[in-house]
Scaffold this motif. Structure first.
Motif, PDB file in Angstrom:
ATOM      1  N   LEU A 182      14.540  55.550  -4.801  1.00 37.20           N
ATOM      2  CA  LEU A 182      15.596  55.928  -3.822  1.00 37.20           C
ATOM      3  C   LEU A 182      15.276  57.259  -3.407  1.00 37.20           C
ATOM      4  O   LEU A 182      15.712  58.032  -2.610  1.00 37.20           O
ATOM      5  CB  LEU A 182      16.958  55.777  -4.241  1.00 37.20           C
ATOM      6  N   THR A 183      14.157  58.069  -4.297  1.00 38.00           N
ATOM      7  CA  THR A 183      13.882  59.552  -3.870  1.00 38.00           C
ATOM      8  C   THR A 183      12.479  59.893  -3.502  1.00 38.00           C
ATOM      9  O   THR A 183      11.915  60.872  -3.331  1.00 38.00           O
ATOM     10  CB  THR A 183      14.190  60.194  -5.193  1.00 38.00           C
ATOM     11  N   LEU A 184      11.734  58.531  -3.275  1.00 35.98           N
ATOM     12  CA  LEU A 184      10.325  59.062  -3.264  1.00 35.98           C
ATOM     13  C   LEU A 184       9.628  58.005  -2.155  1.00 35.98           C
ATOM     14  O   LEU A 184       9.789  56.671  -2.318  1.00 35.98           O
ATOM     15  CB  LEU A 184       9.414  58.932  -4.375  1.00 35.98           C
ATOM     16  N   SER A 185       8.980  58.548  -1.143  1.00 31.94           N
ATOM     17  CA  SER A 185       8.283  57.645  -0.246  1.00 31.94           C
ATOM     18  C   SER A 185       6.941  58.310   0.057  1.00 31.94           C
ATOM     19  O   SER A 185       6.826  59.479  -0.151  1.00 31.94           O
ATOM     20  CB  SER A 185       9.218  57.602   1.137  1.00 31.94           C
ATOM     21  N   THR A 186       5.867  57.255  -0.042  1.00 27.93           N
ATOM     22  CA  THR A 186       4.627  57.887   0.121  1.00 27.93           C
ATOM     23  C   THR A 186       3.961  57.414   1.489  1.00 27.93           C
ATOM     24  O   THR A 186       4.219  56.201   1.910  1.00 27.93           O
ATOM     25  CB  THR A 186       3.730  57.670  -0.915  1.00 27.93           C
ATOM     26  N   LEU A 187       3.172  58.212   1.927  1.00 28.94           N
ATOM     27  CA  LEU A 187       2.407  57.890   3.395  1.00 28.94           C
ATOM     28  C   LEU A 187       1.037  57.883   2.964  1.00 28.94           C
ATOM     29  O   LEU A 187       0.701  59.096   2.486  1.00 28.94           O
ATOM     30  CB  LEU A 187       2.736  58.724   4.388  1.00 28.94           C
ATOM     31  N   THR A 188       0.140  56.885   3.042  1.00 29.44           N
ATOM     32  CA  THR A 188      -1.294  57.246   2.618  1.00 29.44           C
ATOM     33  C   THR A 188      -2.228  56.892   3.994  1.00 29.44           C
ATOM     34  O   THR A 188      -1.900  55.785   4.607  1.00 29.44           O
ATOM     35  CB  THR A 188      -1.872  56.000   1.633  1.00 29.44           C
ATOM     36  N   VAL A 189      -2.880  57.617   4.307  1.00 29.14           N
ATOM     37  CA  VAL A 189      -3.603  57.780   5.296  1.00 29.14           C
ATOM     38  C   VAL A 189      -5.134  56.946   5.073  1.00 29.14           C
ATOM     39  O   VAL A 189      -6.049  57.820   4.429  1.00 29.14           O
ATOM     40  CB  VAL A 189      -3.936  59.008   6.285  1.00 29.14           C
ATOM     41  N   THR A 190      -5.086  55.994   5.233  1.00 27.96           N
ATOM     42  CA  THR A 190      -6.562  55.286   4.952  1.00 27.96           C
ATOM     43  C   THR A 190      -7.926  55.541   5.914  1.00 27.96           C
ATOM     44  O   THR A 190      -7.508  55.545   7.149  1.00 27.96           O
ATOM     45  CB  THR A 190      -6.303  53.774   4.795  1.00 27.96           C
ATOM     46  N   SER A 191      -9.024  55.623   5.201  1.00 26.89           N
ATOM     47  CA  SER A 191     -10.126  55.982   5.836  1.00 26.89           C
ATOM     48  C   SER A 191      -9.844  56.676   7.178  1.00 26.89           C
ATOM     49  O   SER A 191      -9.999  56.602   8.427  1.00 26.89           O
ATOM     50  CB  SER A 191     -10.548  54.771   6.556  1.00 26.89           C
ATOM     51  N   ALA A 192      -9.493  58.062   6.791  1.00 25.13           N
ATOM     52  CA  ALA A 192      -9.087  59.088   7.734  1.00 25.13           C
ATOM     53  C   ALA A 192     -10.297  59.383   8.733  1.00 25.13           C
ATOM     54  O   ALA A 192     -11.571  59.395   8.050  1.00 25.13           O
ATOM     55  CB  ALA A 192      -8.415  60.382   7.174  1.00 25.13           C
ATOM     56  N   HIS A 193      -9.936  59.730   9.896  1.00 28.10           N
ATOM     57  CA  HIS A 193     -10.801  60.271  10.829  1.00 28.10           C
ATOM     58  C   HIS A 193     -10.372  61.513  11.517  1.00 28.10           C
ATOM     59  O   HIS A 193      -9.222  61.810  11.277  1.00 28.10           O
ATOM     60  CB  HIS A 193     -11.207  59.278  11.943  1.00 28.10           C
ATOM     61  N   PRO A 194     -11.094  62.167  12.093  1.00 20.52           N
ATOM     62  CA  PRO A 194     -10.643  63.498  12.731  1.00 20.52           C
ATOM     63  C   PRO A 194      -9.590  63.228  13.560  1.00 20.52           C
ATOM     64  O   PRO A 194      -8.638  64.259  13.696  1.00 20.52           O
ATOM     65  CB  PRO A 194     -11.989  63.777  13.344  1.00 20.52           C
ATOM     66  N   GLU A 195      -9.583  62.244  14.322  1.00 19.19           N
ATOM     67  CA  GLU A 195      -8.277  62.476  15.252  1.00 19.19           C
ATOM     68  C   GLU A 195      -6.994  61.942  14.518  1.00 19.19           C
ATOM     69  O   GLU A 195      -5.978  61.936  14.994  1.00 19.19           O
ATOM     70  CB  GLU A 195      -8.622  61.026  16.271  1.00 19.19           C
TER      71      GLU A 195
END
Lengths: 115, 110
Positions: A74-87
């Motif tokens: 209830l206090t934590l959310s995570t966002l993972t950007v996988t295989s990131a690219h310049p865009e």
């Protein structure tokens, strides 16, 4: 009250790597958190709504396999950007919904630069 | 669909001038209305809000009144300061959703 933190505040990574951004509500519990993306001098674009203990709801056009969201408590959310690219370089902002289920309290944002 | 329209910026004012930033909305039902402020390099901070018609939100000298008849929520301040320079976002929403305007950049000069 109603403080939301994000970590890291700034990250630079190489193309092809994954980056995890954390969003925490420090002094309140948030069943619902939101992830936004903001382009320079533009408004916020809602990417997804994150509900504790269930799958996130993604907005149209947002790739769920690329932007993985986990809301394990209830206090934590995570966002993972996988295989990131310049865009994918952008300013990512999270928010947490207050007890009134209307007001959103925003984190300070994470600036991602993918080289 | 629901939308929020703000006056385009940038708005440039001298210190102690009067500020108005217009905001109108279209929505089904009666959303709550918000003004958020974003300082350079930071996230958004809630400035004020109003939850029903004729409510007035106020904070730090800023005010906005929920006008149902004109579907508006204009932001006003009687005397701006250099420290008010920021981007201001109007938003309309309710349960689990906020619709943001495009933002209005305010620059206040000494």
């Amino acid at each position: 009250g109603a403080v939301v933190s994000q970590h890291p505040s700034r990250v630079i990574c190489k193309s092809g790597t994954s980056v995890k951004i954390e969003c925490r509500s420090l002094d309140f519990q948030a069943t619902t958190m939101f992830w936004y993306r903001q382009f320079p001098k533009k408004s916020l674009m809602l990417m997804a709504t994150s509900n504790e203990g269930s799958k996130a709801t993604y907005e149209q056009g947002v790739e769920k396999d690329k932007f993985l969201i986990n809301h394990a408590s209830l206090t934590l959310s995570t966002l993972t950007v996988t295989s990131a690219h310049p865009e994918d370089s952008s300013f990512y902002i999270c928010s947490a919904e207050g007890q009134d289920q209307e007001t959103q309290y925003f984190g300070p944002g994470t600036r991602l630069l993918v080289l | 669909g629901d939308s929020v329209t703000q006056m385009e910026g940038p708005v440039t004012l001298s210190e102690e001038a009067f500020l108005t930033i217009n905001c109108t909305y279209t929505a089904t039902g009666y959303p709550s209305l918000f003004w958020y402020v974003q300082y350079p390099g930071e996230g958004l901070q809630l400035l004020l809000k109003a939850t029903k018609a004729d409510d007035k939100g106020s904070n730090k000298g800023f005010e906005a009144t929920y006008r149902k008849e004109t579907t508006s929520f204009h932001l006003e301040k009687g005397s701006v300061q250099v420290s008010d320079s920021a981007v201001y976002f109007c938003a309309a929403g309710g349960y689990n959703k906020l619709i943001f305007g495009a933002g209005t950049r305010l620059a206040v000069h000494p």
